[in-house]
Structures are given as structure tokens and as C-alpha cells.
Scaffold this motif. Sequence first.
Motif, PDB file in Angstrom:
ATOM      1  N   ARG A   4       0.823  -1.215   0.000  1.00  0.00           N
ATOM      2  CA  ARG A   4       0.000   0.000   0.000  1.00  0.00           C
ATOM      3  C   ARG A   4       0.858   1.268   0.000  1.00  0.00           C
ATOM      4  N   ASN A   5       2.175   1.129   0.119  1.00  0.00           N
ATOM      5  CA  ASN A   5       3.073   2.282  -0.035  1.00  0.00           C
ATOM      6  C   ASN A   5       3.078   2.803  -1.468  1.00  0.00           C
ATOM      7  N   PHE A   6       2.616   1.966  -2.407  1.00  0.00           N
ATOM      8  CA  PHE A   6       2.805   2.267  -3.819  1.00  0.00           C
ATOM      9  C   PHE A   6       1.491   2.651  -4.498  1.00  0.00           C
ATOM     10  N   GLU A   7       1.641   3.443  -5.555  1.00  0.00           N
ATOM     11  CA  GLU A   7       0.501   3.737  -6.408  1.00  0.00           C
ATOM     12  C   GLU A   7       0.007   2.443  -7.049  1.00  0.00           C
ATOM     13  N   VAL A   8      -1.261   2.421  -7.397  1.00  0.00           N
ATOM     14  CA  VAL A   8      -1.873   1.212  -7.953  1.00  0.00           C
ATOM     15  C   VAL A   8      -1.080   0.686  -9.151  1.00  0.00           C
ATOM     16  N   ASN A   9      -0.649   1.603 -10.011  1.00  0.00           N
ATOM     17  CA  ASN A   9       0.045   1.175 -11.226  1.00  0.00           C
ATOM     18  C   ASN A   9       1.408   0.550 -10.944  1.00  0.00           C
ATOM     19  N   ASP A  10       1.957   0.803  -9.769  1.00  0.00           N
ATOM     20  CA  ASP A  10       3.298   0.293  -9.443  1.00  0.00           C
ATOM     21  C   ASP A  10       3.255  -0.982  -8.603  1.00  0.00           C
ATOM     22  N   ARG A  11       2.077  -1.366  -8.154  1.00  0.00           N
ATOM     23  CA  ARG A  11       2.024  -2.460  -7.182  1.00  0.00           C
ATOM     24  C   ARG A  11       2.415  -3.818  -7.770  1.00  0.00           C
ATOM     25  N   ALA A  12       2.108  -4.048  -9.022  1.00  0.00           N
ATOM     26  CA  ALA A  12       2.491  -5.333  -9.624  1.00  0.00           C
ATOM     27  C   ALA A  12       4.017  -5.462  -9.664  1.00  0.00           C
ATOM     28  N   THR A  13       4.693  -4.354 -10.017  1.00  0.00           N
ATOM     29  CA  THR A  13       6.159  -4.365 -10.047  1.00  0.00           C
ATOM     30  C   THR A  13       6.720  -4.538  -8.646  1.00  0.00           C
ATOM     31  N   TYR A  54      -4.309  -7.926  -8.956  1.00  0.00           N
ATOM     32  CA  TYR A  54      -4.872  -6.878  -8.128  1.00  0.00           C
ATOM     33  C   TYR A  54      -5.941  -6.110  -8.887  1.00  0.00           C
ATOM     34  N   TYR A  55      -7.100  -5.947  -8.283  1.00  0.00           N
ATOM     35  CA  TYR A  55      -8.172  -5.143  -8.853  1.00  0.00           C
ATOM     36  C   TYR A  55      -8.552  -4.082  -7.843  1.00  0.00           C
ATOM     37  N   PRO A  56      -8.434  -2.782  -8.208  1.00  0.00           N
ATOM     38  CA  PRO A  56      -8.807  -1.737  -7.244  1.00  0.00           C
ATOM     39  C   PRO A  56     -10.301  -1.806  -6.951  1.00  0.00           C
ATOM     40  N   MET A  57     -10.658  -1.551  -5.700  1.00  0.00           N
ATOM     41  CA  MET A  57     -12.061  -1.601  -5.291  1.00  0.00           C
ATOM     42  C   MET A  57     -12.809  -0.353  -5.717  1.00  0.00           C
ATOM     43  N   THR A  58     -12.088   0.750  -5.825  1.00  0.00           N
ATOM     44  CA  THR A  58     -12.710   1.996  -6.273  1.00  0.00           C
ATOM     45  C   THR A  58     -11.822   2.645  -7.311  1.00  0.00           C
ATOM     46  N   LEU A  59     -12.447   3.449  -8.184  1.00  0.00           N
ATOM     47  CA  LEU A  59     -11.682   4.152  -9.201  1.00  0.00           C
ATOM     48  C   LEU A  59     -11.391   5.554  -8.710  1.00  0.00           C
ATOM     49  N   ARG A  60     -10.204   6.042  -9.023  1.00  0.00           N
ATOM     50  CA  ARG A  60      -9.859   7.390  -8.638  1.00  0.00           C
ATOM     51  C   ARG A  60      -9.037   8.022  -9.749  1.00  0.00           C
ATOM     52  N   ALA A  61      -9.041   9.351  -9.735  1.00  0.00           N
ATOM     53  CA  ALA A  61      -8.335  10.061 -10.794  1.00  0.00           C
ATOM     54  C   ALA A  61      -6.841   9.844 -10.681  1.00  0.00           C
ATOM     55  N   LYS A  87      -2.956  10.622 -10.551  1.00  0.00           N
ATOM     56  CA  LYS A  87      -2.191  11.719  -9.988  1.00  0.00           C
ATOM     57  C   LYS A  87      -0.929  11.977 -10.788  1.00  0.00           C
ATOM     58  N   GLY A  88      -0.903  11.451 -11.996  1.00  0.00           N
ATOM     59  CA  GLY A  88       0.275  11.688 -12.814  1.00  0.00           C
ATOM     60  C   GLY A  88       1.223  10.524 -12.760  1.00  0.00           C
ATOM     61  N   SER A  89       2.401  10.682 -13.376  1.00  0.00           N
ATOM     62  CA  SER A  89       3.346   9.574 -13.491  1.00  0.00           C
ATOM     63  C   SER A  89       4.080   9.277 -12.204  1.00  0.00           C
ATOM     64  N   SER A  90       4.088  10.195 -11.252  1.00  0.00           N
ATOM     65  CA  SER A  90       4.779   9.919  -9.994  1.00  0.00           C
ATOM     66  C   SER A  90       3.835  10.142  -8.832  1.00  0.00           C
ATOM     67  N   SER A  91       4.202   9.562  -7.680  1.00  0.00           N
ATOM     68  CA  SER A  91       3.341   9.641  -6.503  1.00  0.00           C
ATOM     69  C   SER A  91       3.585  10.972  -5.814  1.00  0.00           C
ATOM     70  N   THR A  92       2.929  11.997  -6.292  1.00  0.00           N
ATOM     71  CA  THR A  92       3.185  13.349  -5.802  1.00  0.00           C
ATOM     72  C   THR A  92       2.790  13.533  -4.350  1.00  0.00           C
ATOM     73  N   HIS A  93       1.825  12.776  -3.876  1.00  0.00           N
ATOM     74  CA  HIS A  93       1.416  12.965  -2.485  1.00  0.00           C
ATOM     75  C   HIS A  93       2.527  12.556  -1.530  1.00  0.00           C
ATOM     76  N   ARG A  94       3.415  11.652  -1.991  1.00  0.00           N
ATOM     77  CA  ARG A  94       4.528  11.270  -1.130  1.00  0.00           C
ATOM     78  C   ARG A  94       5.636  12.306  -1.192  1.00  0.00           C
ATOM     79  N   SER A  95       5.842  12.866  -2.401  1.00  0.00           N
ATOM     80  CA  SER A  95       6.979  13.771  -2.557  1.00  0.00           C
ATOM     81  C   SER A  95       6.828  15.037  -1.728  1.00  0.00           C
ATOM     82  N   LYS A  96       5.610  15.438  -1.431  1.00  0.00           N
ATOM     83  CA  LYS A  96       5.404  16.649  -0.646  1.00  0.00           C
ATOM     84  C   LYS A  96       6.004  16.526   0.741  1.00  0.00           C
TER      85      LYS A  96
END
Length: 426
Positions: free
Chosen positions: A16-25, A405-412, A414-423
Motif C-alpha cells: 500500500r506504499n505504492f501507487e496502484v500502477n506500481d504495485r504489480a512491479t 490486483y483489482y482496485p475496489m474503487t476508481l480514482r483520478a 495523480k500523474g506519473s509519480s506519486s506526488t502525495h509522497r513527494s510533498k
Amino acid sequence: MIESISKTETGKAWLRNFEVNDRATARTLLDSLRLINLDEVSESIHELLEQLAVERSGKRKAVAVYAEREFQEKRIFKTQQVKGAKNHDRERAVGKKGLPPVKPIRGGVRVGSEGIVSALIAQSVKKHSGILINTPGPDRFRSKRSPISTIAIVTDFIGSGSRLTKMLDKFWNVRTVRSWHSTGLIDFVVIAATATQDGAAAVSSHVSRPDVRFSHTIPTMSSSKFEEHHFGWDSLLDKFAEQDPSDDYVWGFLNSAALVLFSYGIPNNAPSILWKDTKQLKPLYVGNAPSELRTLFWSGTKSEQVDRAASERGHKLDAIADVKERIILLVLQELRGRFSKKKVQELSERLSLPRADIMEALNVAFLRDLIDGNGRLTDKGYSELKAQNINRQRKIVVPTNDDPYYPMTLRASKGSSSTHRSKGRS
């Protein structure tokens, strides 16, 4: 029965540290880690010290044994100026005692892996009293009755090899030790339960020319067995490096990128996403592994280890065949090119089997004319594989979570990087 770490609650929480798109990797990285428990470390160190004690037993063959550790002093022994044969001053290492006892980390009660290794050394020294000497000072080396002829440094893990090399430097900085070495009075041996190939090579290249011995070869992110994942893993870590440029451990200490977990901790040679604890990034675990991972750290019987290695490498073996025969077949299937010392390490890393098992299989294969003196398969070796209906062309399988992995909800996005972490990163 849970077969991969990504299926545990600990693994799911870390993902769960990772964005959905990165979790498989991230999941393939997590499930490619080599898990080593304390029993394997203990058994390996005891066996290698036992082997050394047997080799060096006899008159004038005592072994000084030291646990690998960090300390501030430039030289490992104290020295003093004494008068030489022609009344010239010369430096001489002196003292009855060696290094002080291992102290707890940061004033706590834990002493880290150094404490574990020190305890294992004490047990072996007690068993081989008179041959193995625990952290002696230079005066003990000069014993007329049983002088010391070998300096052995023991560790649980060689990652980059940096810390062990620095400890060898501290021995080498003592002029007396260099003199003993140059006249053939002493040699150096490094004993490790586990090591990366690069780390072992770095230690072997030290000017003291130590004999480096270890049991388990630890894979790294660049290991050939993970070739299909190299790009994805590097891209994943690149994102974290961009988010936190001050993190020098994104690929592990000195970029060693070791893919290993110990049941008693995660080394800093592993990528920092596994052990770093920040507001945005939670570690897989801190200190001892959670109890729910205990069964995963159990390496199983030798037969189960071989079955797991065969499955990961895409090989099918006769389940009722003797386990040693199955190891030979595995090695024959994986052999490529000429034999070398490095080849044993590669096979050990690729099959996740101890180097001793690989060496035994190669020796038996040679005696049975299945391989030649250069380690290449003979016609008889090919016939043996053919008789077992074994094809050397196989599909390699990295153990991972079978459940997509299938997300339970869809969300917009946030771009190519996890910006919420970088802040939150400086």
C-alpha cells in the motif's frame, strides 16, 4: 498455506506504499527476496568454522576468530616502540586482549547481528578449544606452545563488502601484522553465512588476499535470474530517487541492491523502500520479522528446497528420485560455459541452494563422467537429461502472487509519480 510474502498481511500493508500502477512491479520485487532465518545463519557459520578448525588442527595451527564489526580506531591492535636487534626503534603490536565486547545499539539492549555472530563464535570456540581463539590480542599470536597462524573474520552477510574491507584495513594498518603476513606466518580467512557475488569479490580483492568462504549466495536486482524484471524495478526505484534525492540508499548501501531479508532484520544493503520509515513510506518490518512470516522464513527440508528451486527455474523433476540425484539434474540443466569458482556462486544464487550442495553435485557429476574437467556437459550428461525427459530450454518463473490486483474503487490519476509522497520529502 501462504507461499509468498506478498500474500501476507505484512506484505499487503507494504504494497500500500505504492501507487496502484506500481504495485504489480513492487509485488515481483517483494516475492523475489531471499528469506534467510537465524537457524540457517547459525548452521552455516558453525559448519564453516568447523571446517576451518579441522583444517588447521595440529601444532602451530591456532586460529584467531573475530566478529565483523565497526569501530573507530585506525588500527585493530595497540602498538609501542621497542628496540630492535641493532638498537633501532621499531613498532610492535602489543596486548593480551583483542577488541572490546560488542555493545548494544544506541544504548539499547539489542546488539545487532554482531551480537548474534559473537555468540555463534563463542559456541564454536568452546567446541574447538585450543584451535579457535576468541578475539585474542597480539601477545597470544606469539605463543611458543600454540602460535596463531590464521586470522578469521566472521559475519552473517557480505553485502557490498565495504565494512569487511575496512576491518581488514585495520588489521593491515598494523605493521606487525603485515610483517607476519609477508613472512607467511599468518593468513586471512573470511567466513560468512551469506554473501552477494559482488561483495565477496570486493573482499577477495583486498591486499591481504583473504580466503572468502560463504554458504548462501544472495541475489541482487541485477542478477541474471531476474533479467525480465530489471527495467521495471529500476523504474520503480527511480521514482523514489527523484522524490528524495537525499536518500543514498534507494538501491541499498553503495548500490548493492541485495534482495534479502533476515528473520532478525533487513540489512541496509537492500533497497531502502524495504526498510525506510518515513511519514510517506512504511517499512516491511523493523527488527525481527513478524510472527506471520515465520513459516516463510523456514527454508523447509532439503527435498522441499530442491522442489522449490526446480519450480522457480521451470524444471520438472522426478519427485520420487533421491534428493541428491535431483540436485545433480538441476545443476546439469543450469550449467552453461566453462567451470569457474564464480560459476558455483552463480548456480548457488540461481537455484537458491547452498554452495556446498552445488560443489557436491558438480564433484559427483564429474566422477560419473556427466561433465568434463571444464564443467561442460558430456554426451553421457546429455543422455542422462534426455533419459529423464528433461529439456534444457525452460520457462523461468519468479514466485509471485497469483492473484491479480483489482482496485475496489476508481480514482483520478495523480500523474506519473506519486506526488502525495513527494510533498513530505525533503
